[in-house]
Structure formats: structure tokens, C-alpha cells
Scaffold this motif. Structure first.
Motif, PDB file in Angstrom:
ATOM      1  N   GLN A 149      24.238  12.184   1.445  1.00 56.48           N
ATOM      2  CA  GLN A 149      25.550  12.216   2.091  1.00 56.48           C
ATOM      3  C   GLN A 149      26.677  12.331   1.064  1.00 56.48           C
ATOM      4  N   GLN A 150      26.464  11.768  -0.130  1.00 52.66           N
ATOM      5  CA  GLN A 150      27.469  11.842  -1.191  1.00 52.66           C
ATOM      6  C   GLN A 150      27.256  13.065  -2.083  1.00 52.66           C
ATOM      7  N   LYS A 151      26.332  13.957  -1.684  1.00 54.25           N
ATOM      8  CA  LYS A 151      26.001  15.184  -2.386  1.00 54.25           C
ATOM      9  C   LYS A 151      25.463  14.926  -3.802  1.00 54.25           C
ATOM     10  N   LYS A 152      24.654  13.872  -3.906  1.00 50.75           N
ATOM     11  CA  LYS A 152      23.948  13.573  -5.149  1.00 50.75           C
ATOM     12  C   LYS A 152      22.471  13.844  -4.910  1.00 50.75           C
ATOM     13  N   GLU A 153      21.793  14.238  -5.947  1.00 45.14           N
ATOM     14  CA  GLU A 153      20.356  14.467  -5.825  1.00 45.14           C
ATOM     15  C   GLU A 153      19.601  13.305  -6.458  1.00 45.14           C
ATOM     16  N   SER A 154      18.985  12.496  -5.634  1.00 47.86           N
ATOM     17  CA  SER A 154      18.124  11.443  -6.180  1.00 47.86           C
ATOM     18  C   SER A 154      17.018  11.167  -5.179  1.00 47.86           C
ATOM     19  N   ARG A 155      15.844  10.942  -5.727  1.00 52.85           N
ATOM     20  CA  ARG A 155      14.672  10.688  -4.899  1.00 52.85           C
ATOM     21  C   ARG A 155      14.234   9.246  -5.076  1.00 52.85           C
ATOM     22  N   THR A 156      13.554   8.703  -4.080  1.00 53.82           N
ATOM     23  CA  THR A 156      13.126   7.310  -4.107  1.00 53.82           C
ATOM     24  C   THR A 156      11.797   7.142  -3.387  1.00 53.82           C
ATOM     25  N   LYS A 157      11.115   6.097  -3.719  1.00 51.03           N
ATOM     26  CA  LYS A 157       9.876   5.736  -3.025  1.00 51.03           C
ATOM     27  C   LYS A 157      10.108   4.596  -2.041  1.00 51.03           C
ATOM     28  N   ILE A 158      11.355   4.101  -1.957  1.00 48.69           N
ATOM     29  CA  ILE A 158      11.667   2.942  -1.113  1.00 48.69           C
ATOM     30  C   ILE A 158      12.213   3.422   0.227  1.00 48.69           C
ATOM     31  N   ILE A 159      11.680   2.828   1.314  1.00 47.01           N
ATOM     32  CA  ILE A 159      12.168   3.133   2.666  1.00 47.01           C
ATOM     33  C   ILE A 159      12.415   1.834   3.416  1.00 47.01           C
ATOM     34  N   CYS A 160      13.221   1.909   4.445  1.00 45.74           N
ATOM     35  CA  CYS A 160      13.448   0.780   5.336  1.00 45.74           C
ATOM     36  C   CYS A 160      12.331   0.772   6.370  1.00 45.74           C
ATOM     37  N   THR A 161      11.702  -0.368   6.568  1.00 40.10           N
ATOM     38  CA  THR A 161      10.565  -0.444   7.502  1.00 40.10           C
ATOM     39  C   THR A 161      11.003  -0.274   8.952  1.00 40.10           C
ATOM     40  N   MET A 162      12.192  -0.698   9.287  1.00 38.53           N
ATOM     41  CA  MET A 162      12.652  -0.622  10.680  1.00 38.53           C
ATOM     42  C   MET A 162      13.171   0.778  11.013  1.00 38.53           C
ATOM     43  N   CYS A 163      13.991   1.349  10.113  1.00 40.49           N
ATOM     44  CA  CYS A 163      14.629   2.637  10.388  1.00 40.49           C
ATOM     45  C   CYS A 163      13.830   3.824   9.880  1.00 40.49           C
ATOM     46  N   ASN A 164      12.916   3.600   8.959  1.00 41.15           N
ATOM     47  CA  ASN A 164      12.139   4.644   8.304  1.00 41.15           C
ATOM     48  C   ASN A 164      13.061   5.614   7.549  1.00 41.15           C
TER      49      ASN A 164
END
Length: 180
Positions: A149-164
């Protein structure tokens, strides 16, 4: 030469000169005795140095400890070879000795080693919980929703369990609070 077990007398000893000629010299009895005994000490030191762990990174107290430990091992190996009337290699004497010492140490240990008591990893310590939302680590890497949304490129392995929703750990709490 002061000595408490030898008289202050001289004796004759044979010395070999550099050119190979043997000459007879007078020498104190204490020095003759010392030279006779020191050959065995030098030989034991030479044998002990064969399997010594002399590393540059090793602390001095460890070198002293292992040196003091190796000395009785070599002495017992020499005694064992004389008793059995055959010369076994020092390594063949050391390996079973070490295995027997380790086995007896394991049996006599008062405390058993606990498994899984290490400190948690940095990411697992920093995982957050905001209400029913909990961040967990997955195997796959996905784009962070807030960074996109802020137009940055970053990847992660972390997710929210409720919202996915995939979120970096820095983005998790502010995004979920805004999302709620």
C-alpha cells in the motif's frame, strides 16, 4: 649442586663430542642421576605431545588442563605396555579409555540434559498478538500488505492467523489496529 638425596661427590661420565669422539669427564653424582632419569621424562613428554591439542585459539588454562590429563594417560600406557610385554599404539590405548570415562560419566551424572530449553529465535520472540489476531511464521514468502500500500517492495513469511494477511513484523501491530 644442592641435593638432598645425593652426596657431594664426583663421578666419571662419558660424553660424545660433536665429531663423534667419546671423552671422559668428572661430573657430580646428582647430575649423573638427573641425566639418567630425565631421558624417560623427555620420552614421556615427546609421546604426550603426539596427540596434544595445541591450538592458537585455546585458552592457556585449557592447555594446562589437557597437559596434566595427558601425563597420567601416557604413564599408564607405558606401564600397560611393560605389563603386557607388547607395545600397543598410544591411540589404541587412548580411545577405549576415553569411551570408558565418558560412559561412566554419563551413568554417574546427577542431572540429565534437557532438550529444547534454548532461547527462542528473535522472530518468535517478537511475534505479536493483538486481540484474536496472532502472527505466525509460514514456509512461503509473500508480499507485505502494508508495504504494498505504501509502494514499497518487501516480502515476509509472517501472516495473521485470523485474517490470513501477510505482514512484516514491524507492520503487524499498526496495520491490525488500523484494520480493526
Amino acid at each position: 649442586m644442592p641435593s638432598n638425596c645425593h652426596e657431594a661427590k664426583y663421578t666419571k661420565v662419558n660424553r660424545t663430542m660433536k665429531d663423534g669422539i667419546k671423552e671422559e669427564f668428572e661430573c657430580p653424582v646428582a647430575i649423573k642421576f638427573c641425566n639418567k632419569i630425565i631421558r624417560g621424562v623427555d620420552l614421556a613428554d615427546q609421546i604426550a605431545n603426539v596427540y596434544e591439542s595445541d591450538r592458537k585459539f585455546c585458552k592457556r588454562w585449557k592447555k594446562v588442563f589437557f597437559r596434566l590429563l595427558m601425563s597420567p594417560v601416557v604413564n599408564s600406557w607405558i606401564a600397560c605396555c611393560k605389563l603386557e610385554h607388547r607395545k600397543t599404539p598410544l591411540l589404541d590405548f587412548i580411545v577405549p579409555l576415553e569411551e570408558a570415562l565418558m560412559a561412566s560419566g554419563k551413568l554417574n551424572a546427577q542431572y540429565q540434559r534437557r532438550r529444547g530449553t534454548r532461547r527462542p529465535y528473535k522472530t518468535s520472540r517478537s511475534l505479536l498478538s493483538v486481540g484474536d489476531h496472532l502472527s505466525v511464521t509460514t514456509k512461503t514468502r509473500r508480499w507485505c500488505r502494508k508495504c504494498v500500500q505504501q509502494k514499497k517492495e518487501s516480502r515476509t513469511k509472517i501472516i495473521c492467523t485470523m485474517c490470513n494477511i501477510p505482514l512484516r513484523i514491524d507492520c503487524f501491530k499498526p496495520f491490525i489496529i488500523k484494520f480493526l
